[in-house]
Design an enzyme around this catalytic site. Structure first.
Site, PDB file in Angstrom:
ATOM      1  N   CYS A  78      20.297  67.402  35.557  1.00  0.00           N
ATOM      2  CA  CYS A  78      20.621  66.583  36.727  1.00  0.00           C
ATOM      3  C   CYS A  78      19.456  65.619  36.962  1.00  0.00           C
ATOM      4  CB  CYS A  78      20.825  67.498  37.934  1.00  0.00           C
ATOM      5  SG  CYS A  78      21.160  66.611  39.460  1.00  0.00           S
ATOM      6  N   GLU A  89      12.639  64.478  41.310  1.00  0.00           N
ATOM      7  CA  GLU A  89      13.032  65.813  40.870  1.00  0.00           C
ATOM      8  C   GLU A  89      14.089  65.730  39.793  1.00  0.00           C
ATOM      9  OE1 GLU A  89      14.426  68.073  44.244  1.00  0.00           O
ATOM     10  OE2 GLU A  89      12.911  67.124  45.522  1.00  0.00           O
TER      11      GLU A  89
END
Ligand code: SAH
Length: 367
Positions: A109, A96
């Protein structure tokens, strides 16, 4: 359609290796800079779009390399415009990455491993253990994918390595990837805009310091004593808080960068006034900054977020002791944006996770 896996991932090569490849084909080394400009600066999707390269060179690139290593399997957009991608890698693994927007910055991120071996009891990323490290290109790919979600006039301004995995356990891929993000011919992002978050591996912290770039280091402390930290962060049994603080003191001394300590507030477990006082004593005189992270509730795990009153009391105690403390802003509340949750849902075979979660913002302001 992804391309055959036998081709190398182009972003696994640094500038020097790519220049060497060009040299072997009788091309000037500066072609490597042109190629990298197309990838990192101009957001191309295909070698064919690299117009200032000759046709044979474009064909040779396509013959030897893949430009991307992943497919986007989910793309979620939260009401605050936080965007999250679930990527499927060639071996079927999922990772992710997240894009967070604020008026003056766009922070991404990143994940560094498939899964995690640290075993923090409140974290979704480690629930399935560690599968493997990501390659340099697989780390960079997350940036490329997220960058391509931005408008033509928008640029990524900050990177936080706070996704799935322990970055310093994969320092071999981490450092070349950060180097490319930092280089002018890569993303051109100042090292001060890059934050690496670690569970606290002392020898690796020293290795990072020796690397000599002023990256921000954030260490996930989560408890003010070993007895409690051993319970929350099991890998601590082999490390201990004292060794971590010695390493972060060295990091501050060697790089001049203040270290941030992350502290997840778990309601009723580590969020009492006694914990705040003990933490204040531990960090006194270290010039440290504490970033308090309210627990993101995860349906699989029995931990609660702290009350506002307890969070406020915790901040007050640290502040009164002269320790800079902030509470992390929540982002992407409606899209399961906390790292590891989407992957967990995908790999467990459910189509969506039941809970709503938040995602962290950059821990360290530009400075
Ligand atoms: N392995 C690195 C990166 C982990 S993710 C590290 O330990 O720092 C970044 C931060 O999110 C860490 O501080 C991690 O402990 C925290 N975190 C993990 N799960 C969380 C949850 N459910 N709620 C709030 N913070 C969480």
């Amino acid at each position: 359609m992804s391309e055959p896996a036998h081709k190398r991932l182009l972003t696994d090569l640094g500038r020097g290796e790519l220049a060497e490849w060009c040299g072997l084909r009788g091309e000037a080394p500066f072609r490597a800079d042109q190629i990298r400009r197309w990838i990192f600066g101009k957001r191309v999707a295909d070698f064919e779009e690299m117009h200032d390269l000759s046709k044979p060179l474009r064909a040779a690139l396509a013959e030897d390399f893949r430009l991307f290593a992943s497919e986007i399997v989910r793309h979620q957009i939260a009401s605050d415009r936080t965007e999250k991608l679930l990527l499927r890698l060639e071996d079927g693994s999922h990772i992710e990455c997240v894009l967070m927007r604020e008026p003056d910055r766009r922070t991404v991120c990143l994940s560094t491993q498939v899964g995690c071996a640290m075993g923090c009891v409140f974290c979704a990323s480690g629930l399935l253990g560690l599968k493997r490290n990501l390659s340099v290109g697989e780390i960079l790919e997350q940036v490329l994918r997220l960058d391509r979600l931005l408008g033509a006039d928008e640029r990524i301004t900050n990177v936080v390595v706070m996704g799935i995995g322990e970055p310093l356990a994969n320092i071999k891929s981490l450092l070349p990837a950060m180097e490319t993000l930092n280089e002018k011919g890569g993303l051109g992002l100042g090292a001060r805009r890059i934050t690496i978050s670690s569970v606290g591996l002392p020898e690796k912290i020293r290795e990072l310091a020796r690397y000599g770039k002023p990256f921000n280091l954030a260490v996930s402390l989560h408890a003010p004593n070993d007895e409690l930290r051993n319970r929350l962060v099991p890998v601590n049994e082999r490390i201990g808080i004292a060794a971590i603080l010695e390493a972060t003191d060295d990091y501050f001394r060697d790089t001049g960068r203040r270290v941030t300590f992350e502290y997840v507030l778990l309601g009723g477990l580590n969020d009492g006034v006694e914990h705040a006082r003990e933490l204040a004593n531990l960090l006194a005189g270290r010039g440290a900054h504490v970033n308090l992270i309210p627990m993101n509730a995860i349906s699989e795990l029995p931990y609660a977020d702290p009350s506002h009153a307890r969070t406020a009391a915790f901040v007050d105690i640290l502040t009164e002791a002269g320790i800079a403390a902030t509470v992390r802003k929540r982002k992407g509340a409606d899209i399961d944006a906390a790292c590891g949750q989407l992957r967990l849902a995908e790999e467990q075979g459910s189509t969506s996770s039941q809970t709503t979660h938040e995602l962290s913002d950059a821990v360290v302001p530009n400075r």
